[in-house]
Design a protein around this motif. Structure first.
Motif, mmCIF file in Angstrom:
data_model
loop_
_atom_site.group_PDB
_atom_site.id
_atom_site.type_symbol
_atom_site.label_atom_id
_atom_site.label_comp_id
_atom_site.label_asym_id
_atom_site.label_seq_id
_atom_site.Cartn_x
_atom_site.Cartn_y
_atom_site.Cartn_z
ATOM 1 N N PHE A 143 45.233 50.156 35.008
ATOM 2 C CA PHE A 143 45.046 50.018 36.595
ATOM 3 C C PHE A 143 44.967 48.770 37.269
ATOM 4 O O PHE A 143 45.545 48.559 38.483
ATOM 5 C CB PHE A 143 43.651 50.810 36.781
ATOM 6 N N CYS A 144 44.290 47.818 36.611
ATOM 7 C CA CYS A 144 44.327 46.419 37.361
ATOM 8 C C CYS A 144 45.757 45.940 37.480
ATOM 9 O O CYS A 144 45.873 45.148 38.601
ATOM 10 C CB CYS A 144 43.354 45.695 36.477
ATOM 11 N N ALA A 145 46.395 46.262 36.455
ATOM 12 C CA ALA A 145 48.062 45.507 36.300
ATOM 13 C C ALA A 145 48.534 45.984 37.819
ATOM 14 O O ALA A 145 49.347 45.196 38.529
ATOM 15 C CB ALA A 145 48.741 45.846 35.165
ATOM 16 N N LEU A 146 48.540 47.274 37.993
ATOM 17 C CA LEU A 146 49.204 47.844 39.366
ATOM 18 C C LEU A 146 48.457 47.494 40.570
ATOM 19 O O LEU A 146 49.073 47.104 41.593
ATOM 20 C CB LEU A 146 49.141 49.419 39.383
ATOM 21 N N LEU A 147 47.071 47.047 40.529
ATOM 22 C CA LEU A 147 46.404 46.800 41.517
ATOM 23 C C LEU A 147 46.861 45.088 41.959
ATOM 24 O O LEU A 147 46.904 44.669 43.129
ATOM 25 C CB LEU A 147 44.757 46.935 41.572
ATOM 26 N N THR A 148 47.096 44.341 40.742
ATOM 27 C CA THR A 148 47.415 43.092 41.110
ATOM 28 C C THR A 148 48.854 42.959 41.613
ATOM 29 O O THR A 148 49.115 42.149 42.262
ATOM 30 C CB THR A 148 47.457 42.649 39.379
ATOM 31 N N LEU A 149 49.783 44.068 41.344
ATOM 32 C CA LEU A 149 50.938 44.159 41.900
ATOM 33 C C LEU A 149 50.749 44.155 43.412
ATOM 34 O O LEU A 149 51.613 43.465 44.427
ATOM 35 C CB LEU A 149 51.858 45.070 41.412
ATOM 36 N N GLU A 150 49.954 44.886 43.893
ATOM 37 C CA GLU A 150 49.485 45.045 45.411
ATOM 38 C C GLU A 150 48.920 43.887 45.905
ATOM 39 O O GLU A 150 48.884 43.533 47.098
ATOM 40 C CB GLU A 150 48.580 46.189 45.535
ATOM 41 N N GLY A 151 48.461 43.190 44.978
ATOM 42 C CA GLY A 151 47.657 42.000 45.552
ATOM 43 C C GLY A 151 45.983 42.031 46.005
ATOM 44 O O GLY A 151 45.756 41.400 46.704
ATOM 45 N N ALA A 152 45.842 43.159 45.475
ATOM 46 C CA ALA A 152 44.391 43.518 46.007
ATOM 47 C C ALA A 152 43.343 44.051 44.704
ATOM 48 O O ALA A 152 42.535 44.814 44.912
ATOM 49 C CB ALA A 152 44.614 44.803 46.890
ATOM 50 N N ALA A 153 43.474 43.240 43.508
ATOM 51 C CA ALA A 153 42.848 43.535 42.335
ATOM 52 C C ALA A 153 41.341 43.223 42.684
ATOM 53 O O ALA A 153 40.951 42.267 43.297
ATOM 54 C CB ALA A 153 43.240 42.792 41.380
ATOM 55 N N PRO A 154 40.378 44.286 42.754
ATOM 56 C CA PRO A 154 39.048 44.070 42.721
ATOM 57 C C PRO A 154 38.335 43.118 41.670
ATOM 58 O O PRO A 154 39.004 42.795 40.830
ATOM 59 C CB PRO A 154 38.385 45.436 42.598
ATOM 60 N N PRO A 155 37.180 42.445 42.045
ATOM 61 C CA PRO A 155 36.819 41.475 41.204
ATOM 62 C C PRO A 155 36.411 42.206 39.859
ATOM 63 O O PRO A 155 36.566 41.362 38.572
ATOM 64 C CB PRO A 155 35.416 40.948 41.845
ATOM 65 N N VAL A 156 36.215 43.440 39.585
ATOM 66 C CA VAL A 156 36.167 43.927 38.395
ATOM 67 C C VAL A 156 37.328 43.863 37.354
ATOM 68 O O VAL A 156 37.238 43.958 36.111
ATOM 69 C CB VAL A 156 35.668 45.499 38.587
ATOM 70 N N CYS A 157 38.340 43.797 38.016
ATOM 71 C CA CYS A 157 39.701 43.188 37.145
ATOM 72 C C CYS A 157 39.543 41.982 36.333
ATOM 73 O O CYS A 157 40.375 42.003 35.207
ATOM 74 C CB CYS A 157 40.914 43.514 37.916
ATOM 75 N N GLY A 158 38.993 41.012 36.756
ATOM 76 C CA GLY A 158 38.751 40.040 36.167
ATOM 77 C C GLY A 158 37.875 39.692 35.343
ATOM 78 O O GLY A 158 37.558 38.643 34.451
ATOM 79 N N ALA A 159 36.841 40.368 35.213
ATOM 80 C CA ALA A 159 35.387 40.162 34.557
ATOM 81 C C ALA A 159 35.630 40.843 33.183
ATOM 82 O O ALA A 159 35.886 41.940 32.869
ATOM 83 C CB ALA A 159 34.247 40.823 35.456
ATOM 84 N N PRO A 160 35.152 39.858 32.171
ATOM 85 C CA PRO A 160 34.951 40.489 30.819
ATOM 86 C C PRO A 160 33.667 41.322 30.502
ATOM 87 O O PRO A 160 33.106 41.014 31.547
ATOM 88 C CB PRO A 160 35.058 39.401 29.913
ATOM 89 N N ALA A 161 33.806 42.087 29.764
ATOM 90 C CA ALA A 161 32.763 42.940 29.740
ATOM 91 C C ALA A 161 32.787 43.761 28.385
ATOM 92 O O ALA A 161 33.618 43.573 27.697
ATOM 93 C CB ALA A 161 32.935 44.225 30.877
ATOM 94 N N PRO A 162 31.431 44.076 27.974
ATOM 95 C CA PRO A 162 31.204 44.888 26.693
ATOM 96 C C PRO A 162 32.291 46.111 26.798
ATOM 97 O O PRO A 162 32.607 46.725 27.795
ATOM 98 C CB PRO A 162 29.882 45.398 26.874
ATOM 99 N N ALA A 163 32.601 46.746 25.433
ATOM 100 C CA ALA A 163 33.396 47.693 25.565
ATOM 101 C C ALA A 163 32.974 48.933 25.883
ATOM 102 O O ALA A 163 31.528 49.255 26.159
ATOM 103 C CB ALA A 163 33.943 47.846 24.062
ATOM 104 N N THR A 164 33.773 50.031 26.246
ATOM 105 C CA THR A 164 33.571 51.273 26.699
ATOM 106 C C THR A 164 32.527 51.935 25.691
ATOM 107 O O THR A 164 33.315 52.108 24.666
ATOM 108 C CB THR A 164 34.606 52.139 27.275
ATOM 109 N N PRO A 165 31.539 52.507 26.210
ATOM 110 C CA PRO A 165 30.874 53.395 25.039
ATOM 111 C C PRO A 165 31.675 54.548 24.412
ATOM 112 O O PRO A 165 32.523 55.112 25.220
ATOM 113 C CB PRO A 165 29.613 53.863 25.522
ATOM 114 N N GLY A 166 31.819 54.536 23.357
ATOM 115 C CA GLY A 166 32.703 55.626 22.513
ATOM 116 C C GLY A 166 34.124 55.396 22.368
ATOM 117 O O GLY A 166 34.871 55.993 21.897
#
Length: 182
Positions: A143-166
């Protein structure tokens, strides 16, 4: 003179915007069923489950809440998905999965085309899917890759985070931080 680079960029912007958009009154499916139709054996194959959920996520007629449920770390992207809710291009967006390659029981590589009015706008896009709570979901990195193509990726696309539970992240796959709570 026709500028192919400009046209391709504009097409990408329109396609990604349409993918995110959910027009008012689009679709009547209020169910939260995100599972694929079963194969002849009764259970969906990985390819069937990934294809159904990927295509549903990118379908302009899918509600914002369903899109959030079909996206890895979906709640972190709720604002971005809902911000596009009034786009008039929503009804014309879709995606067609052209290949699913299973990496392991929880990860798959996906090749797909972004369609606009049923015609390819971005062909051969590379993405991935991950199992979270027994549901195949579009990865946040896709999803972030497509948002980046648009030039409008939200900050959440660049922030490292813990893995998704499960779920365990695919080797080398970026993760995203959960959305801050107010």
């Amino acid at each position: 003179m026709f500028n192919r680079r400009f046209a391709a960029k504009m097409l990408a912007v329109c396609a990604v915007t349409a993918l995110l958009a959910v027009g008012a009154g689009c679709g009547n499916d209020d169910s939260d069923n995100t599972s694929a139709a079963p194969s002849k054996s009764g259970a969906p194959t990985v390819t069937e489950a990934v294809t159904v959920n990927f295509e549903k996520f990118f379908d302009g007629a899918t509600s914002a809440d369903q899109k959030i449920a079909l996206l890895e770390n979906g709640p972190a992207f709720a604002d971005a998905i809902k911000a596009q809710a009034d786009s008039p291009m929503a009804k014309s967006a879709s995606a067609k999965v052209t290949n699913v390659a299973t990496i392991d029981s929880d990860h798959a590589d996906v090749t797909f085309d972004v369609l606009f009015n049923g015609k390819p706008a971005l062909s051969g896009q590379q993405g991935s899917a991950v199992v979270v709570d027994n549901t195949w979901k579009v990865t946040a990195s896709t999803f972030c890759a497509l948002l980046t193509l648009e030039g409008a990726a939200p900050p959440v696309c660049g922030a490292p985070a813990p893995a998704t539970p499960g779920a365990t992240p695919a080797p080398g796959a970026p993760t995203v931080a959960p959305a801050p709570t107010s």
